[in-house]
Write a protein that holds these residues in place. Structure first.
Motif, PDB file in Angstrom:
ATOM      1  N   ASP A 235      12.101   8.963  -6.901  1.00 43.91           N
ATOM      2  CA  ASP A 235      11.555  10.293  -6.621  1.00 43.91           C
ATOM      3  C   ASP A 235      11.152  10.437  -5.147  1.00 43.91           C
ATOM      4  O   ASP A 235      11.306  11.501  -4.549  1.00 43.91           O
ATOM      5  CB  ASP A 235      10.337  10.556  -7.514  1.00 43.91           C
ATOM      6  CG  ASP A 235      10.735  10.773  -8.987  1.00 43.91           C
ATOM      7  OD1 ASP A 235      11.957  10.896  -9.255  1.00 43.91           O
ATOM      8  OD2 ASP A 235       9.844  10.803  -9.842  1.00 43.91           O
ATOM      9  N   LEU A 239      12.349  13.239  -2.537  1.00 40.40           N
ATOM     10  CA  LEU A 239      11.452  14.066  -1.710  1.00 40.40           C
ATOM     11  C   LEU A 239      11.897  14.033  -0.245  1.00 40.40           C
ATOM     12  O   LEU A 239      12.014  15.077   0.414  1.00 40.40           O
ATOM     13  CB  LEU A 239      10.013  13.546  -1.835  1.00 40.40           C
ATOM     14  CG  LEU A 239       8.995  14.223  -0.903  1.00 40.40           C
ATOM     15  CD1 LEU A 239       8.774  15.687  -1.310  1.00 40.40           C
ATOM     16  CD2 LEU A 239       7.659  13.467  -0.904  1.00 40.40           C
ATOM     17  N   GLU A 464       8.005   9.709   3.659  1.00 37.28           N
ATOM     18  CA  GLU A 464       7.525  10.435   2.484  1.00 37.28           C
ATOM     19  C   GLU A 464       6.333  11.327   2.836  1.00 37.28           C
ATOM     20  O   GLU A 464       5.965  12.215   2.073  1.00 37.28           O
ATOM     21  CB  GLU A 464       7.178   9.453   1.354  1.00 37.28           C
ATOM     22  CG  GLU A 464       5.908   8.645   1.536  1.00 37.28           C
ATOM     23  CD  GLU A 464       6.099   7.390   2.385  1.00 37.28           C
ATOM     24  OE1 GLU A 464       7.138   7.297   3.087  1.00 37.28           O
ATOM     25  OE2 GLU A 464       5.211   6.507   2.366  1.00 37.28           O
ATOM     26  N   GLU A 514       4.890  20.747   2.298  1.00 39.49           N
ATOM     27  CA  GLU A 514       4.446  22.117   2.022  1.00 39.49           C
ATOM     28  C   GLU A 514       4.799  23.067   3.164  1.00 39.49           C
ATOM     29  O   GLU A 514       5.020  24.257   2.944  1.00 39.49           O
ATOM     30  CB  GLU A 514       2.942  22.151   1.712  1.00 39.49           C
ATOM     31  CG  GLU A 514       2.043  21.459   2.736  1.00 39.49           C
ATOM     32  CD  GLU A 514       1.771  19.979   2.428  1.00 39.49           C
ATOM     33  OE1 GLU A 514       2.708  19.293   1.935  1.00 39.49           O
ATOM     34  OE2 GLU A 514       0.646  19.517   2.701  1.00 39.49           O
ATOM     35  N   ARG A 519       7.604  21.522  -2.900  1.00 37.41           N
ATOM     36  CA  ARG A 519       6.511  20.979  -3.705  1.00 37.41           C
ATOM     37  C   ARG A 519       6.838  19.545  -4.067  1.00 37.41           C
ATOM     38  O   ARG A 519       7.915  19.269  -4.599  1.00 37.41           O
ATOM     39  CB  ARG A 519       6.341  21.793  -4.985  1.00 37.41           C
ATOM     40  CG  ARG A 519       5.582  23.091  -4.752  1.00 37.41           C
ATOM     41  CD  ARG A 519       5.324  23.808  -6.049  1.00 37.41           C
ATOM     42  NE  ARG A 519       6.606  24.056  -6.742  1.00 37.41           N
ATOM     43  CZ  ARG A 519       6.763  24.947  -7.708  1.00 37.41           C
ATOM     44  NH1 ARG A 519       5.734  25.634  -8.155  1.00 37.41           N
ATOM     45  NH2 ARG A 519       7.945  25.134  -8.268  1.00 37.41           N
ATOM     46  N   ARG A 520       5.916  18.657  -3.774  1.00 36.52           N
ATOM     47  CA  ARG A 520       6.152  17.245  -4.079  1.00 36.52           C
ATOM     48  C   ARG A 520       6.517  17.036  -5.536  1.00 36.52           C
ATOM     49  O   ARG A 520       7.314  16.163  -5.874  1.00 36.52           O
ATOM     50  CB  ARG A 520       4.914  16.403  -3.745  1.00 36.52           C
ATOM     51  CG  ARG A 520       4.719  16.220  -2.236  1.00 36.52           C
ATOM     52  CD  ARG A 520       3.417  15.505  -1.916  1.00 36.52           C
ATOM     53  NE  ARG A 520       3.181  15.524  -0.475  1.00 36.52           N
ATOM     54  CZ  ARG A 520       3.580  14.551   0.363  1.00 36.52           C
ATOM     55  NH1 ARG A 520       4.197  13.497  -0.098  1.00 36.52           N
ATOM     56  NH2 ARG A 520       3.355  14.667   1.659  1.00 36.52           N
ATOM     57  N   THR A 521       5.930  17.852  -6.392  1.00 35.32           N
ATOM     58  CA  THR A 521       6.174  17.673  -7.832  1.00 35.32           C
ATOM     59  C   THR A 521       7.594  18.088  -8.235  1.00 35.32           C
ATOM     60  O   THR A 521       8.052  17.751  -9.317  1.00 35.32           O
ATOM     61  CB  THR A 521       5.157  18.506  -8.640  1.00 35.32           C
ATOM     62  OG1 THR A 521       5.154  19.831  -8.087  1.00 35.32           O
ATOM     63  CG2 THR A 521       3.779  17.894  -8.549  1.00 35.32           C
ATOM     64  N   ASP A 522       8.283  18.796  -7.356  1.00 47.07           N
ATOM     65  CA  ASP A 522       9.682  19.169  -7.661  1.00 47.07           C
ATOM     66  C   ASP A 522      10.655  18.030  -7.381  1.00 47.07           C
ATOM     67  O   ASP A 522      11.821  18.090  -7.778  1.00 47.07           O
ATOM     68  CB  ASP A 522      10.113  20.373  -6.818  1.00 47.07           C
ATOM     69  CG  ASP A 522       9.478  21.663  -7.313  1.00 47.07           C
ATOM     70  OD1 ASP A 522       8.912  21.636  -8.428  1.00 47.07           O
ATOM     71  OD2 ASP A 522       9.548  22.672  -6.592  1.00 47.07           O
ATOM     72  N   LYS A 524      12.233  15.322  -8.238  1.00 49.33           N
ATOM     73  CA  LYS A 524      12.464  14.568  -9.467  1.00 49.33           C
ATOM     74  C   LYS A 524      13.933  14.185  -9.569  1.00 49.33           C
ATOM     75  O   LYS A 524      14.804  14.903  -9.084  1.00 49.33           O
ATOM     76  CB  LYS A 524      12.111  15.440 -10.688  1.00 49.33           C
ATOM     77  CG  LYS A 524      10.650  15.789 -10.811  1.00 49.33           C
ATOM     78  CD  LYS A 524       9.841  14.575 -11.240  1.00 49.33           C
ATOM     79  CE  LYS A 524       8.349  14.913 -11.274  1.00 49.33           C
ATOM     80  NZ  LYS A 524       7.522  13.739 -10.943  1.00 49.33           N
TER      81      LYS A 524
END
Lengths: 553, 553
Positions: A235, A239, A464, A514, A519-522, A524
């Motif tokens: 992940d 990113l 990262e 940002e 978005r870091r959560t994207d 994947k």
């Protein structure tokens, strides 16, 4: 005759090289059959064709290896053949160094020693190896025509015909340039081939450049060096790849580029058809590629992102896929790939917008090296592509986008991107006070430190944490601050004065995810166009045939 | 099939280029005889083989010209063939521009436009020519594999055999790289040859890379560009050459180098066997050369100075001499020269200690250009060789000698020397406030100014006043002072504060002839190893056969 001439001239032979060659060929005639060296006679033939002190090019690309010839060379009698000056773009196999242990060879000029880097360093320290120098591929090729002109070339091809014409198929790599430098200076060219045939699918090297053909006992070794299994992409790499696409490729309109080996760039390749597509970038960026035929590029090709790919060499398993995609790859009349490491290095140096690489260590100024304690890995082609080629005079949108001044003499720059996680495996920081390369260089007695990419040539660093836009730095101090700001909790990162962070963001010297709308959560694995080698095979419609070690289904 | 794949993939043809080629060949079949285009059918054949908008490489090296094909192209019907995007490393002949006037071609990418530079600038201003870009040779070759991949190549060779194999003889030049980029992307390669024979002396380009052969009505044009008559060498040029030998070549131990066209460097070549010999430098400097086969190098070769010469191209009249000196030149089995402009540019960029050039204008910072009012001459190969190639990782004594710091990350530099008299003909100063190139670049709408060599890349400037050692300057201010100190009574020279002169000499930033042990009064034509073309012929033992225009005896 002019008086000066009479004073200066001497009667001398101007054909010593040609005569020496004729003598060697005559000597070897008893173990050769015309142009063919019978397989079992190779060691004796080498003992008759080589003389002590010869400069010998042994083909060891980073993929294709003249295995049969290197093994044979290791078996010659050091009493007959010794003190050879070896030129090998890649020191890849044990016998490449065994010949030094045995006293057959003495001096080495090379570019890359990945698999043998530990032993090279040890042998240098022990005085068992005399260093010529370490080069990038392209400068080594250049010297073949200047002050490292070979006496003998030992090279590998797929097939030969009776006239000595060679077929290299997809793995042309650097064979033509090695042969050209040798053949046209009365050197001796010996080609190992997998088979001798009546008619070749195409001619890659003309027979009049080749002296001897020998059918190898086994096909030459070929490594699938550029195959990366998408299963291992993390992940964090996704990113970083999103940041590279958004914050560099899109922002600067990168249309032509080189990708090297690595999961970071494999992630970029696999995000183009998904994330890149969602940004509407197809047809706008990443159209022209100079790289090996990466299997991870298949989804981008199939999705219509890629207009052209020019290859340094082939890649095991990609043969049928490439042959079915001649609109994208360079292929011959026989349908198979034509690669060429020399011209790819020229194109990768001068004709592309961007080089992106990775490293094991980077100092606070942005200098980096893959040389780490005790390992003398060499350079390969990275420094050649990973610098700003100041002879360049044509422009492109990305190149012009690097201009930071309106001086009438200002010019653009090549984008040189370093993409690294702040820590390597085993929790070793990438950002360090001082490069191990400095110490290794000293130990090995090198004239300069083996730095891979110099900080002043780097335009962007991606971690990262974010992107440092080094090309915008107006001073070494600003460059350092930008690097430290994205260096995480490494020794260099911890030096960062966090009160400066906002200013650096506002000045465009750094950007966080940002800031780029990421978005870091994207980030994947579900974003990857292919999540496994099996997926890549699917994308290729079954044309890609991965080597067994990459098959798990 | 993976769901992502289903979403992204489209049924499409991957052989559009190959199919288009097959269609063109079929269309042309009625005017061709297999692989041969009958001489009289060439215009019709081009009309059938080319389509509007094609990217066409037309071979115009700075020496060899595909004259027959360029004339034929100028005769095609613009109603049938138009909007061509031309790629020509050299715009040398009137019809190279006529095709734009006639509407056959539209866009141009090129490297050099010496003889046509005035007309190029005018046509650009008049909108009759769309500029792709101006490149050095090497970057143009690189782009042939990236984003300037040709649809058609029109090239020239000496002979072909029935299988389409080509013999280029001494004038291989850039033909192989043009053909390789075209042939392996399903482009069409058309070769004009002087004759069609049963057996070639050697194969320079394999027949399977060539689509059509056409026997030209006249042999291709070949210019003796690199012949300089020693009679025109002046005492001032001899003085400057002595300074270069003493103050640069000897001081920095220059062993490998490139010389371009010009009387300045011809003077150096002709002083080696006399002045150089008196300094005991034979075997110590100037051993390996990357240059065209200059007739003025003959005395140095005959005197045993030269170990190797690698050539960009041939030189008219030098054929027999070269064939008799295979220990020095690269030759094939047929005995004649093998040149190669692409690899020579690689070697000239990366593998030599020194580049030395001349210029028409230099500004106070050391930036220089041969572009002068109204003339868009292009770059050729000078910027490629006349910069510090920062991808270089190997070292040589001269390269290391340029290090001015003991920083562990310090590296050497390539020597980039500019050798100019302070005034040109017609009393025009060489050292100027502002380069004409800036204005010409603006007029032509170029993205960057057409600077030939940037001041920051120059390590030495030689004038009749002295040498400026710019690599020792610690600031732009010091560089400017050193340049001004040797700029004579030009506008820049007159700015020089002469009270600083002694300090600059003591700091080693400049040297005058007397500092180098050279008496100005010794700089006489009697020092030249050959004073005329006739002398050169003598030196060669009659092997050098100068073209008629250089004969006066």
């Amino acid at each position: 005759m002019h008086p000066v001439n009479q004073r200066s001239r001497q009667e001398k032979s101007w054909t010593t090289r040609r005569d020496a060659k004729a003598e060697r060929l005559a000597r070897a005639a008893r173990v050769t059959k015309g142009r063919v060296i019978p397989t079992d006679n190779i060691v004796e033939a080498l003992e008759l064709l080589l003389i002590p002190g010869d400069r010998v090019v042994l083909e060891g690309n980073n993929q294709k290896q003249a295995t049969f010839l290197s093994k044979a060379l290791a078996r010659v009698d050091p009493g007959k053949v010794n003190r050879l000056h070896m030129i090998m773009s890649s020191i890849s196999r044990p016998e490449h160094l065994d010949i030094f242990e045995k006293g057959i060879a003495e001096t080495i000029d090379f570019s890359y020693a990945g698999p043998q880097s530990l032993r090279v360093a040890q042998m240098l320290e022990d005085g068992k190896l005399k260093m010529g120098d370490i080069h990038t591929y392209l400068e080594l090729y250049g010297r073949l025509f200047v002050d490292l002109i070979p006496s003998v070339a030992l090279i590998a091809a797929d097939k030969a015909d009776g006239a000595g014409n060679l077929y290299t198929g997809p793995n042309t790599e650097e064979t033509p340039v090695l042969v050209e430098a040798t053949a046209f200076r009365d050197g001796i060219v010996i080609a190992q081939v997998n088979e001798l045939v009546d008619e070749l699918p195409r001619v890659d090297i003309p027979g009049s450049w080749i002296d001897f053909i020998v059918v190898a006992d086994n096909p030459y070794q070929l490594e699938p060096l550029f195959t990366r299994d998408p299963r291992h992409i993390t992940d964090i790499q996704i990113l970083m790849a999103m940041m590279a696409i958004r914050g560099i490729y899109e922002r600067h309109q990168v249309q032509s580029l080189n990708h090297g080996i690595g999961y970071n760039t494999a992630a970029i390749e696999l995000l183009l058809p998904t994330y890149g597509e969602s940004l509407g970038l197809r047809g706008k960026i990443c159209k022209h590629w100079v790289l090996n035929p990466h299997p991870t590029l298949i989804p981008a090709i199939e999705s219509g992102w890629v207009e052209s790919v020019y290859c340094f060499g082939g890649e095991v398993g990609m043969e049928k896929y490439i042959a079915a995609r001649p609109d994208v790859f360079f292929t011959g009349r026989d349908g198979s790939l034509r690669s060429n490491r020399a011209f790819s290095q020229v194109a990768g140096q001068y004709a592309v917008d961007l080089f992106i690489g990775s490293t094991l260590q980077m100092d606070r100024d942005g200098n980096s090296s893959t040389v780490t304690a005790g390992r003398l890995a060499g350079f390969g082609g990275a420094p050649n592509m990973g610098h700003d080629p100041r002879g360049r005079r044509h422009s492109s949108p990305a190149w012009l986008n690097m201009m930071t001044s309106d001086d009438p003499l200002a010019r653009g720059r090549k984008l040189v991107v370093q993409m690294v996680e702040t820590f390597q495996k085993a929790n070793r920081p990438v950002f360090v006070e001082s490069l191990d390369a400095l110490h290794v260089g000293q130990e090995a007695g090198l004239a300069t430190s083996p730095v891979m990419i110099y900080g002043e040539d780097v335009t962007h660093v991606v971690t990262e944490e974010g992107i440092a836009y080094l090309y915008r730095a107006n001073s070494l101090e600003e460059r350092r601050q930008a690097i430290a700001a994205i260096a995480g909790v490494t020794p260099i990162g911890l030096e960062h004065d966090s009160t400066r962070t906002e200013q650096l963001r506002r000045d465009g010297l750094i950007a966080f995810p940002e800031d780029l709308g990421i978005r870091r959560t994207d980030a994947k694995r579900s974003l990857l166009a292919a999540k496994s080698v099996e997926d890549l095979v699917d994308w290729s419609g079954g044309l890609y045939e991965p080597p067994a070690r990459f098959r798990s289904w």
